[in-house]
Scaffold this active site. Sequence first.
Site, PDB file in Angstrom:
ATOM      1  N   ASP A  99      64.501 -78.215 -38.511  1.00 29.42           N
ATOM      2  CA  ASP A  99      63.315 -79.058 -38.645  1.00 29.42           C
ATOM      3  C   ASP A  99      62.420 -78.595 -39.791  1.00 29.42           C
ATOM      4  OD1 ASP A  99      61.349 -80.919 -38.131  1.00 29.42           O
ATOM      5  OD2 ASP A  99      60.498 -79.844 -36.430  1.00 29.42           O
ATOM      6  N   CYS A 133      60.196 -66.385 -37.770  1.00 25.87           N
ATOM      7  CA  CYS A 133      60.841 -67.515 -38.446  1.00 25.87           C
ATOM      8  C   CYS A 133      61.028 -67.227 -39.938  1.00 25.87           C
ATOM      9  CB  CYS A 133      60.000 -68.775 -38.273  1.00 25.87           C
ATOM     10  SG  CYS A 133      60.746 -70.238 -39.035  1.00 25.87           S
TER      11      CYS A 133
END
Length: 390
Positions: free
Chosen positions: A271, A324
């Site tokens: 995403d 991340c």
Amino acid sequence: MAMINNFNTVAKPGGNLCNLACDYCFYLENSVPRSACAIMDDATLEAYIHNTIASTPSQEVAFCWQGGEPTLCGIGFFEKVIAFQQRHASNKTIHNSLQTNGVLLNDAWALFLKEHKFLVGLSVDGPPSIHNTWRKTGSGKPTYSKVVRAIRCLQKHDVPINAMVVVSQRAEAQGKSVYRWLTQELNLRHIQFIPLVEPHTAWAVSPAGWGLFLRDAFDEWLTKDVGEVFVQFFDNLLGVWIGEPATLCTMQPTCGQSLLVEKNGDVYSCDHYVSPKYKLGNLTQDSMLALANSPFQQRFGQEKARLSARCIACQWRFACYGGCPKHRVISHDNEAQNYLCAGYLAFFRHITPYMNVMRKLLLNHQPPAWVMDNVPEIREQVKKLMELEK
């Protein structure tokens, strides 16, 4: 490289179509080519559902619908989703979740979502003073009242809600008040905190601010709500503390299991990586499992394991594994480092005594909520240790 047996997908059936103009939205401006049709056509939708179910080895298949704003596709679109899922289920159990800003939700939507057992991820950033700062209509009008109306409507129909809370610069010093507002004013019981990482913007949370927000929200949860309110990040860490694999992809040693599906069937690595470089293929031509296991996607997932020397030596590496990769935008000793690292370190240091107690409770088959009876004592012990270290 290890093959991916299970994967999950996030689909954007309306692409970047949205009825709001939130200042901090990263998705509306990405430049991948999109088809002229407003929403995913029936052929692509059925191919996506059939492909995903057939490609999923397990007996449970999850579909996550987001945007943009997926409710702009209309209830009729999601009625087709259910029909195609029933046609191709092959005795597998299907789960659906919908991530929405809530503006269009009404009784008709709530009845549909309840009937088909959707989990609703609803964007709400806290009280109006915070939420309305960045979450606005195209004409700049506030949206908080519309979101509250949606929450009350979903609660009236007993539709499960997961609050999706973007933590911005505006919220970083208000962890306790945001948490209280969500749990007491809005009566929400499932919460997901999302750090707004976009350095050099007015809305980005600072590294120290992210740690402060988490600490203050954690302290409020710890004293009142363990076992009653479920904060995704806290629950994930508690599992990690007792040796379970992280449930959040951002905190796992590697990633790459979560694919992004655009309205034309194009599939991307993640995403947060929707760009031509990370296009894996198209679901009308390749199986989803094959795309998840493609050499490119395998390398993409393994990149998360490339940690800096600082991360490798960190005593809390087990808790985040560098976070991340999209957030590794700063440098330390000429190595990429997570922008939020300082905040995570401060937060992990703060929660360790409490996590250790909850770990011991769980390993003794006792409820972690019992930690709430011991919070004052633990705090006193921490205070004494800090004084000894001076």
